[in-house]
Design a protein around this motif. Structure first.
Motif, mmCIF file in Angstrom:
data_model
loop_
_atom_site.group_PDB
_atom_site.id
_atom_site.type_symbol
_atom_site.label_atom_id
_atom_site.label_comp_id
_atom_site.label_asym_id
_atom_site.label_seq_id
_atom_site.Cartn_x
_atom_site.Cartn_y
_atom_site.Cartn_z
ATOM 1 N N ALA A 24 4.865 0.196 -2.633
ATOM 2 C CA ALA A 24 4.008 0.145 -1.649
ATOM 3 C C ALA A 24 4.734 0.417 -0.357
ATOM 4 O O ALA A 24 4.442 0.851 0.682
ATOM 5 C CB ALA A 24 3.668 -1.459 -1.598
ATOM 6 N N ASP A 25 6.097 0.051 -0.326
ATOM 7 C CA ASP A 25 7.099 0.192 0.903
ATOM 8 C C ASP A 25 7.199 1.850 1.250
ATOM 9 O O ASP A 25 7.044 2.089 2.362
ATOM 10 C CB ASP A 25 8.127 -0.324 0.654
ATOM 11 C CG ASP A 25 8.391 -1.900 0.733
ATOM 12 O OD1 ASP A 25 7.606 -2.446 1.198
ATOM 13 O OD2 ASP A 25 9.340 -2.391 0.325
ATOM 14 N N LEU A 26 7.415 2.526 -0.028
ATOM 15 C CA LEU A 26 7.332 3.956 0.406
ATOM 16 C C LEU A 26 6.061 4.635 0.892
ATOM 17 O O LEU A 26 6.201 5.330 1.796
ATOM 18 C CB LEU A 26 7.484 4.704 -0.934
ATOM 19 C CG LEU A 26 9.056 4.713 -1.622
ATOM 20 C CD1 LEU A 26 8.934 5.382 -3.040
ATOM 21 C CD2 LEU A 26 9.959 5.355 -0.682
ATOM 22 N N VAL A 27 5.123 3.882 0.176
ATOM 23 C CA VAL A 27 3.689 4.605 0.807
ATOM 24 C C VAL A 27 3.511 4.173 2.257
ATOM 25 O O VAL A 27 2.955 4.692 3.116
ATOM 26 C CB VAL A 27 2.321 4.041 0.003
ATOM 27 C CG1 VAL A 27 1.242 4.475 0.499
ATOM 28 C CG2 VAL A 27 2.696 4.798 -1.474
ATOM 29 N N THR B 152 -7.353 12.386 4.169
ATOM 30 C CA THR B 152 -6.674 12.119 2.790
ATOM 31 C C THR B 152 -7.483 10.958 2.150
ATOM 32 O O THR B 152 -8.141 10.278 2.824
ATOM 33 C CB THR B 152 -5.290 11.846 2.579
ATOM 34 O OG1 THR B 152 -4.609 11.783 1.238
ATOM 35 C CG2 THR B 152 -4.740 10.336 3.257
ATOM 36 N N VAL B 153 -7.242 10.570 0.736
ATOM 37 C CA VAL B 153 -7.576 9.673 0.085
ATOM 38 C C VAL B 153 -6.581 8.784 -0.395
ATOM 39 O O VAL B 153 -5.538 8.946 -0.839
ATOM 40 C CB VAL B 153 -8.512 10.092 -1.152
ATOM 41 C CG1 VAL B 153 -9.174 8.944 -1.863
ATOM 42 C CG2 VAL B 153 -9.330 11.154 -0.812
ATOM 43 N N HIS B 154 -6.617 7.473 -0.178
ATOM 44 C CA HIS B 154 -5.564 6.352 -0.102
ATOM 45 C C HIS B 154 -4.821 6.308 -1.640
ATOM 46 O O HIS B 154 -3.723 6.460 -1.732
ATOM 47 C CB HIS B 154 -5.730 5.073 0.156
ATOM 48 C CG HIS B 154 -6.843 4.527 -0.779
ATOM 49 N ND1 HIS B 154 -8.355 4.856 -0.701
ATOM 50 C CD2 HIS B 154 -7.101 3.641 -1.767
ATOM 51 C CE1 HIS B 154 -9.162 4.069 -1.582
ATOM 52 N NE2 HIS B 154 -8.308 3.534 -2.160
ATOM 53 N N ASP B 155 -5.560 6.672 -2.695
ATOM 54 C CA ASP B 155 -5.082 6.476 -3.902
ATOM 55 C C ASP B 155 -4.208 7.893 -4.212
ATOM 56 O O ASP B 155 -3.149 7.971 -4.715
ATOM 57 C CB ASP B 155 -6.321 6.332 -5.141
ATOM 58 C CG ASP B 155 -7.243 7.179 -4.989
ATOM 59 O OD1 ASP B 155 -7.471 8.068 -4.220
ATOM 60 O OD2 ASP B 155 -8.094 7.087 -6.115
ATOM 61 N N TRP B 156 -4.895 9.066 -3.910
ATOM 62 C CA TRP B 156 -4.046 10.695 -4.066
ATOM 63 C C TRP B 156 -2.993 10.337 -3.049
ATOM 64 O O TRP B 156 -1.800 10.912 -3.789
ATOM 65 C CB TRP B 156 -5.014 11.554 -3.736
ATOM 66 C CG TRP B 156 -4.664 13.005 -4.174
ATOM 67 C CD1 TRP B 156 -3.472 13.047 -4.851
ATOM 68 C CD2 TRP B 156 -5.156 14.006 -3.797
ATOM 69 N NE1 TRP B 156 -3.404 14.450 -5.093
ATOM 70 C CE2 TRP B 156 -4.422 15.131 -4.510
ATOM 71 C CE3 TRP B 156 -6.699 14.461 -3.171
ATOM 72 C CZ2 TRP B 156 -4.779 16.549 -4.384
ATOM 73 C CZ3 TRP B 156 -6.817 15.757 -3.004
ATOM 74 C CH2 TRP B 156 -6.063 16.811 -3.579
ATOM 75 N N TRP B 157 -2.879 10.020 -2.025
ATOM 76 C CA TRP B 157 -1.460 10.005 -1.156
ATOM 77 C C TRP B 157 -0.497 9.076 -1.752
ATOM 78 O O TRP B 157 0.398 9.488 -1.781
ATOM 79 C CB TRP B 157 -2.251 9.466 0.228
ATOM 80 C CG TRP B 157 -0.836 9.353 1.246
ATOM 81 C CD1 TRP B 157 -0.491 8.517 1.928
ATOM 82 C CD2 TRP B 157 -0.275 10.901 1.595
ATOM 83 N NE1 TRP B 157 0.591 9.065 2.684
ATOM 84 C CE2 TRP B 157 0.751 10.392 2.647
ATOM 85 C CE3 TRP B 157 0.074 11.891 1.099
ATOM 86 C CZ2 TRP B 157 1.814 11.122 2.750
ATOM 87 C CZ3 TRP B 157 0.831 12.774 1.654
ATOM 88 C CH2 TRP B 157 1.978 12.503 2.574
ATOM 89 N N SER B 158 -1.197 7.829 -2.335
ATOM 90 C CA SER B 158 0.082 6.976 -3.004
ATOM 91 C C SER B 158 0.432 7.537 -4.141
ATOM 92 O O SER B 158 1.842 7.659 -4.189
ATOM 93 C CB SER B 158 -0.692 5.693 -3.355
ATOM 94 O OG SER B 158 -1.359 5.163 -2.204
ATOM 95 N N TYR B 159 -0.352 8.409 -4.918
ATOM 96 C CA TYR B 159 0.216 9.016 -6.174
ATOM 97 C C TYR B 159 1.262 10.337 -5.574
ATOM 98 O O TYR B 159 2.311 10.193 -6.128
ATOM 99 C CB TYR B 159 -0.869 9.438 -6.839
ATOM 100 C CG TYR B 159 -0.775 10.686 -7.993
ATOM 101 C CD1 TYR B 159 0.635 10.600 -8.804
ATOM 102 C CD2 TYR B 159 -1.384 11.794 -8.342
ATOM 103 C CE1 TYR B 159 0.693 11.285 -9.907
ATOM 104 C CE2 TYR B 159 -1.297 12.680 -9.320
ATOM 105 C CZ TYR B 159 0.002 12.446 -9.951
ATOM 106 O OH TYR B 159 -0.022 13.218 -10.995
ATOM 107 N N ILE B 160 1.087 11.068 -4.780
ATOM 108 C CA ILE B 160 1.808 12.217 -4.183
ATOM 109 C C ILE B 160 3.014 11.581 -3.538
ATOM 110 O O ILE B 160 4.202 12.029 -3.968
ATOM 111 C CB ILE B 160 1.172 13.043 -3.176
ATOM 112 C CG1 ILE B 160 -0.052 13.389 -3.556
ATOM 113 C CG2 ILE B 160 1.936 13.609 -2.136
ATOM 114 C CD1 ILE B 160 -1.036 14.367 -2.468
ATOM 115 N N VAL B 161 3.191 10.438 -2.698
ATOM 116 C CA VAL B 161 4.356 9.890 -2.027
ATOM 117 C C VAL B 161 5.233 9.364 -3.220
ATOM 118 O O VAL B 161 6.195 9.503 -3.354
ATOM 119 C CB VAL B 161 3.925 8.818 -1.112
ATOM 120 C CG1 VAL B 161 5.071 8.030 -0.575
ATOM 121 C CG2 VAL B 161 3.146 9.289 0.033
#
Length: 301
Positions: A166-169, A178-187
């Motif tokens: 969570a800190d990274l995202v 962007t979409v929040h779940d996709w961006w989280s996955y990418i990061v």
């Protein structure tokens, strides 16, 4: 403590059932942090009544409520509001969580120790009356980077991230659109984190006309849907994702930095640099049909 991050927007029709499903969790070490994205129905009064019943300490509205940001930015804006939680779980307003959702996520996250980890799971795809129970697609290939740039295979309504993830995202803002779940996955994958996909479904995912995205019932349907959308939206978002990561390379792994540089050169260049970019190991989608389409779009888009 797991912080449930709930973004609401005109969700009065289905929201009460989702709130009830939170209370049925076998792991009850949770609290809700929520913001409203500009609702004009009874959503906020439903949330206020729920908070009054379970206590403000377990259901807190953020000061940013009311301004319409769109779903992705609304969800991502909630991450800093839960900086003291052990883990965070995105929650859609119109789904129903199965009772062991948080317990399974917590057990999976324990294996990561201090390493960033994103947990997600399969869903039961149901209609607006919670009927149907078709299983969502289980990815064949392991999640990772740079494959995460080509396709989102995580379901945001099942996602739970540990503190490190969570800190990274939260550190790397998501680009427009962007979409929040996709961006989280990418990061998380670009920064060397782990992604685990639970084969057991943990959410009843309503499929209805007001769905922001929805879920295709098969890989063929997913490929056909992508073909109908065309390359424009996909390639625009790929450029935005790559550009945003390139602006925050201090958080990326050495391999991810090299991949981003190579893919960025391809997106800015002609046939030769694009061909070199496509030779990045792992830069592919889940199925051969989808991958053929991706490679074509990357070369011409």
């Amino acid at each position: 403590m797991i912080a449930i991050l709930l973004s609401t927007y005109n969700g009065a029709r289905f929201l009460p059932e989702q709130l009830e499903s939170f209370e049925r969790q076998t792991d009850d070490a949770w609290r809700i942090v929520w913001r409203d994205d500009g609702s004009t129905d009874d959503t906020r009064s439903i949330m206020a009544a729920f908070a009054a019943r379970i206590g403000d300490h377990r259901c807190r509205e953020t000061a940013s409520s009311g301004t319409h940001l769109g779903a992705a930015q609304s969800f991502l804006s909630l991450l800093p509001e839960a900086a003291d939680a052990d883990a965070v779980a995105f929650a859609d307003q119109d789904d129903v969580w199965l009772p062991d959702k948080l317990a399974r996520a917590r057990d999976a996250l324990k294996a990561a120790g201090n390493q960033a980890m994103l947990y997600c799971a399969r869903q039961y795809l149901v209609d607006e009356h919670l009927q149907g129970h078709n299983l969502s697609i289980l990815p064949g290939d392991k999640p990772g980077f740079p494959a995460s740039l080509t396709q989102n295979i995580v379901h945001g309504n099942t996602m739970v991230m540990n503190r490190a993830a969570a800190d990274l995202v939260a550190r790397i803002p998501g680009p427009p659109g962007t979409v929040h779940d996709w961006w989280s996955y990418i990061v998380i994958t670009a920064c060397g984190g782990l992604v685990v996909i639970d084969p057991k479904p943990v959410v009843l995912y309503r499929q209805h006309r007001a769905n922001l995205i929805g879920s295709p019932p098969s890989t063929l349907a997913r490929a056909v849907a992508a073909l109908r959308r065309g390359p424009g939206i996909f390639m625009t978002m790929m450029r935005r994702h790559v550009t945003q990561l390139a602006a925050h390379t201090e958080y990326l792994t050495d391999q991810a930095r090299a991949d981003i540089a190579r893919i960025g050169d391809g997106l800015r260049g002609g046939v030769a640099p694009r061909s070199r970019a496509l030779r990045c190991p792992g830069l592919k989608r889940q199925t051969e049909l989808e991958n053929m389409l991706f490679r074509l779009w990357f070369m011409i888009g």
